[in-house]
Motif scaffolding. Structure first.
Motif, PDB file in Angstrom:
ATOM      1  N   GLN A  92      11.266 -12.271  -1.858  1.00 54.30           N
ATOM      2  CA  GLN A  92       9.815 -12.149  -1.711  1.00 54.30           C
ATOM      3  C   GLN A  92       9.362 -10.700  -1.819  1.00 54.30           C
ATOM      4  OE1 GLN A  92       9.441 -15.738   1.447  1.00 54.30           O
ATOM      5  NE2 GLN A  92       8.033 -14.105   1.726  1.00 54.30           N
ATOM      6  N   ARG A  93      10.183  -9.768  -1.345  1.00 53.18           N
ATOM      7  CA  ARG A  93       9.831  -8.344  -1.343  1.00 53.18           C
ATOM      8  C   ARG A  93      10.000  -7.681  -2.707  1.00 53.18           C
ATOM      9  NH1 ARG A  93      12.566  -5.986   4.187  1.00 53.18           N
ATOM     10  NH2 ARG A  93      11.191  -7.073   5.651  1.00 53.18           N
ATOM     11  N   ASP A  94      10.741  -8.311  -3.612  1.00 51.01           N
ATOM     12  CA  ASP A  94      10.994  -7.725  -4.931  1.00 51.01           C
ATOM     13  C   ASP A  94       9.693  -7.360  -5.628  1.00 51.01           C
ATOM     14  OD1 ASP A  94      13.719  -7.866  -4.688  1.00 51.01           O
ATOM     15  OD2 ASP A  94      13.951  -9.650  -5.946  1.00 51.01           O
ATOM     16  N   GLY A  95       9.617  -6.115  -6.071  1.00 51.80           N
ATOM     17  CA  GLY A  95       8.456  -5.644  -6.826  1.00 51.80           C
ATOM     18  C   GLY A  95       7.322  -5.122  -5.967  1.00 51.80           C
ATOM     19  N   PHE A  96       7.402  -5.271  -4.647  1.00 53.88           N
ATOM     20  CA  PHE A  96       6.304  -4.859  -3.773  1.00 53.88           C
ATOM     21  C   PHE A  96       6.472  -3.447  -3.213  1.00 53.88           C
ATOM     22  CE2 PHE A  96       5.448  -9.368  -3.940  1.00 53.88           C
ATOM     23  CZ  PHE A  96       4.065  -9.404  -3.984  1.00 53.88           C
ATOM     24  N   GLU A  97       7.432  -2.675  -3.729  1.00 53.66           N
ATOM     25  CA  GLU A  97       7.547  -1.284  -3.304  1.00 53.66           C
ATOM     26  C   GLU A  97       6.311  -0.499  -3.748  1.00 53.66           C
ATOM     27  OE1 GLU A  97       9.994  -2.935  -4.911  1.00 53.66           O
ATOM     28  OE2 GLU A  97      11.314  -3.221  -3.179  1.00 53.66           O
ATOM     29  N   SER A  98       5.726  -0.939  -4.837  1.00 52.64           N
ATOM     30  CA  SER A  98       4.434  -0.413  -5.276  1.00 52.64           C
ATOM     31  C   SER A  98       3.679  -1.556  -5.943  1.00 52.64           C
ATOM     32  CB  SER A  98       4.589   0.774  -6.229  1.00 52.64           C
ATOM     33  OG  SER A  98       5.179   0.356  -7.435  1.00 52.64           O
ATOM     34  N   VAL A  99       2.368  -1.541  -5.786  1.00 52.09           N
ATOM     35  CA  VAL A  99       1.513  -2.542  -6.421  1.00 52.09           C
ATOM     36  C   VAL A  99       0.307  -1.832  -7.019  1.00 52.09           C
ATOM     37  CG1 VAL A  99       2.211  -4.413  -4.850  1.00 52.09           C
ATOM     38  CG2 VAL A  99       0.199  -3.046  -4.296  1.00 52.09           C
ATOM     39  N   VAL A 100      -0.301  -2.482  -7.974  1.00 51.79           N
ATOM     40  CA  VAL A 100      -1.548  -1.988  -8.539  1.00 51.79           C
ATOM     41  C   VAL A 100      -2.585  -3.079  -8.320  1.00 51.79           C
ATOM     42  CG1 VAL A 100      -2.769  -1.201 -10.601  1.00 51.79           C
ATOM     43  CG2 VAL A 100      -0.351  -0.620 -10.287  1.00 51.79           C
ATOM     44  N   ILE A 101      -3.688  -2.695  -7.698  1.00 50.21           N
ATOM     45  CA  ILE A 101      -4.811  -3.612  -7.551  1.00 50.21           C
ATOM     46  C   ILE A 101      -5.852  -3.199  -8.569  1.00 50.21           C
ATOM     47  CG2 ILE A 101      -6.683  -4.398  -6.052  1.00 50.21           C
ATOM     48  CD1 ILE A 101      -4.770  -4.087  -3.708  1.00 50.21           C
ATOM     49  N   PHE A 102      -6.234  -4.135  -9.411  1.00 53.99           N
ATOM     50  CA  PHE A 102      -7.302  -3.897 -10.370  1.00 53.99           C
ATOM     51  C   PHE A 102      -8.584  -4.452  -9.773  1.00 53.99           C
ATOM     52  CE2 PHE A 102      -3.567  -3.611 -13.005  1.00 53.99           C
ATOM     53  CZ  PHE A 102      -3.879  -2.578 -13.873  1.00 53.99           C
ATOM     54  N   ALA A 103      -9.514  -3.561  -9.464  1.00 52.38           N
ATOM     55  CA  ALA A 103     -10.811  -3.939  -8.903  1.00 52.38           C
ATOM     56  C   ALA A 103     -11.866  -3.660  -9.964  1.00 52.38           C
ATOM     57  CB  ALA A 103     -11.100  -3.149  -7.634  1.00 52.38           C
ATOM     58  N   ASP A 104     -12.377  -4.724 -10.560  1.00 51.98           N
ATOM     59  CA  ASP A 104     -13.317  -4.603 -11.684  1.00 51.98           C
ATOM     60  C   ASP A 104     -12.734  -3.705 -12.779  1.00 51.98           C
ATOM     61  OD1 ASP A 104     -15.186  -6.318 -10.573  1.00 51.98           O
ATOM     62  OD2 ASP A 104     -16.285  -4.692  -9.584  1.00 51.98           O
ATOM     63  N   GLY A 105     -11.433  -3.855 -13.029  1.00 51.33           N
ATOM     64  CA  GLY A 105     -10.760  -3.118 -14.083  1.00 51.33           C
ATOM     65  C   GLY A 105     -10.231  -1.758 -13.674  1.00 51.33           C
ATOM     66  N   GLU A 106     -10.648  -1.236 -12.522  1.00 48.74           N
ATOM     67  CA  GLU A 106     -10.167   0.068 -12.077  1.00 48.74           C
ATOM     68  C   GLU A 106      -8.824  -0.089 -11.372  1.00 48.74           C
ATOM     69  OE1 GLU A 106     -11.437   3.793  -9.213  1.00 48.74           O
ATOM     70  OE2 GLU A 106     -12.975   2.415  -9.890  1.00 48.74           O
ATOM     71  N   PRO A 107      -7.781   0.585 -11.859  1.00 49.43           N
ATOM     72  CA  PRO A 107      -6.469   0.455 -11.230  1.00 49.43           C
ATOM     73  C   PRO A 107      -6.342   1.321  -9.977  1.00 49.43           C
ATOM     74  CG  PRO A 107      -6.308   1.883 -13.130  1.00 49.43           C
ATOM     75  CD  PRO A 107      -7.738   1.389 -13.080  1.00 49.43           C
ATOM     76  N   LEU A 108      -5.852   0.712  -8.902  1.00 53.82           N
ATOM     77  CA  LEU A 108      -5.583   1.419  -7.654  1.00 53.82           C
ATOM     78  C   LEU A 108      -4.094   1.271  -7.374  1.00 53.82           C
ATOM     79  CD1 LEU A 108      -8.565  -0.073  -5.597  1.00 53.82           C
ATOM     80  CD2 LEU A 108      -8.523   2.129  -6.791  1.00 53.82           C
ATOM     81  N   LEU A 109      -3.328   2.347  -7.572  1.00 51.87           N
ATOM     82  CA  LEU A 109      -1.887   2.317  -7.353  1.00 51.87           C
ATOM     83  C   LEU A 109      -1.605   2.528  -5.876  1.00 51.87           C
ATOM     84  CD1 LEU A 109       1.054   2.265  -8.369  1.00 51.87           C
ATOM     85  CD2 LEU A 109       0.852   4.745  -8.703  1.00 51.87           C
ATOM     86  N   LEU A 110      -0.852   1.613  -5.279  1.00 47.63           N
ATOM     87  CA  LEU A 110      -0.508   1.692  -3.867  1.00 47.63           C
ATOM     88  C   LEU A 110       1.010   1.699  -3.715  1.00 47.63           C
ATOM     89  CD1 LEU A 110      -3.003  -0.986  -2.464  1.00 47.63           C
ATOM     90  CD2 LEU A 110      -3.403   1.466  -2.832  1.00 47.63           C
ATOM     91  N   ASP A 111       1.513   2.673  -2.960  1.00 47.27           N
ATOM     92  CA  ASP A 111       2.943   2.772  -2.675  1.00 47.27           C
ATOM     93  C   ASP A 111       3.202   2.337  -1.245  1.00 47.27           C
ATOM     94  OD1 ASP A 111       3.854   3.777  -5.192  1.00 47.27           O
ATOM     95  OD2 ASP A 111       3.015   5.732  -4.664  1.00 47.27           O
ATOM     96  N   LEU A 112       4.255   1.599  -1.050  1.00 45.35           N
ATOM     97  CA  LEU A 112       4.619   1.029   0.238  1.00 45.35           C
ATOM     98  C   LEU A 112       4.850   2.111   1.290  1.00 45.35           C
ATOM     99  CD1 LEU A 112       5.495  -1.637   1.738  1.00 45.35           C
ATOM    100  CD2 LEU A 112       7.822  -1.029   1.064  1.00 45.35           C
ATOM    101  N   LYS A 113       4.249   1.932   2.470  1.00 44.68           N
ATOM    102  CA  LYS A 113       4.521   2.787   3.631  1.00 44.68           C
ATOM    103  C   LYS A 113       5.714   2.222   4.400  1.00 44.68           C
ATOM    104  CE  LYS A 113       3.497   5.645   7.098  1.00 44.68           C
ATOM    105  NZ  LYS A 113       3.530   7.075   7.019  1.00 44.68           N
ATOM    106  N   GLY A 114       5.747   0.890   4.549  1.00 46.09           N
ATOM    107  CA  GLY A 114       6.862   0.274   5.249  1.00 46.09           C
ATOM    108  C   GLY A 114       6.683  -1.218   5.426  1.00 46.09           C
TER     109      GLY A 114
END
Length: 189
Positions: A92-114
């Protein structure tokens, strides 16, 4: 004539109170920090119906603020789980070390804190896990990033890793977006 008016009054008052607050705040009993969060997380999913009927992966997302005597830290909590029983926590955790949320096309890169509450400095869960097998993940964000997500009309989450996965909102999520907007108003100065 008094009985119908009384019934109408009870219905109106009951209708107003049933919606409840959109944001909640409390003090963590062990760390002493103040925690504010939206009461309704956003629900995102991806379909796996090719593998099995009703097979889906879900991500619940909710903002939270941790206030350490005026020092605010903002996080996006993700509750990650699958309707497929054979999937373990590490899968389940695979790939979630970082995620990108696209909000109306704008990418928001988020890196895992823990993956734990200790990583954000609290001792008790802020959001209820959707299932007992869900993985919790915490990502540092800015208040502006939360505002962008809260005001978006089109949201998509893409995981990192060698095989990115795409998640989209489950239904309209109106209450979750209203909660995020109220969260931003309640913690903004």
């Amino acid at each position: 004539m008094r009985i119908p008016l009384t019934v109408l009054f009870i219905l109106l008052v009951g209708g107003c109170s049933s919606s409840g607050p959109l944001v909640s705040a409390h003090m963590d009993p062990e760390t002493g920090v103040s925690v504010t969060h939206s009461r309704t997380p956003l629900v995102l999913y991806r379909d796996h119906s090719a593998r099995a009927a009703y097979a889906r992966d879900f991500v619940y997302a909710g903002p939270l603020a941790v206030n350490r005597m005026g020092d605010y830290q903002y996080y996006l909590w993700l509750g990650i789980w699958s309707s497929m029983q054979d999937q373990n926590l590490s899968a389940q955790r695979d790939g979630f070390e970082s995620v990108v949320i696209f909000a109306d096309g704008e990418p928001l890169l988020l890196d895992l804190k823990g993956w734990t509450l200790a990583s954000i400095g609290v001792s008790q869960p802020v959001y209820n896990r959707p299932t007992s097998t869900a993985a919790d993940a915490y990502y540092p964000v800015t208040l502006d990033q939360i505002r962008i997500i809260a005001q978006a009309t089109d949201i998509r989450l893409i995981t990192g890793g060698p095989v990115p996965a795409s998640y989209e909102p489950w239904d309209s999520q109106k209450q979750a977006f209203l909660g995020m907007q109220e969260f931003v108003r309640s913690v903004a100065f």
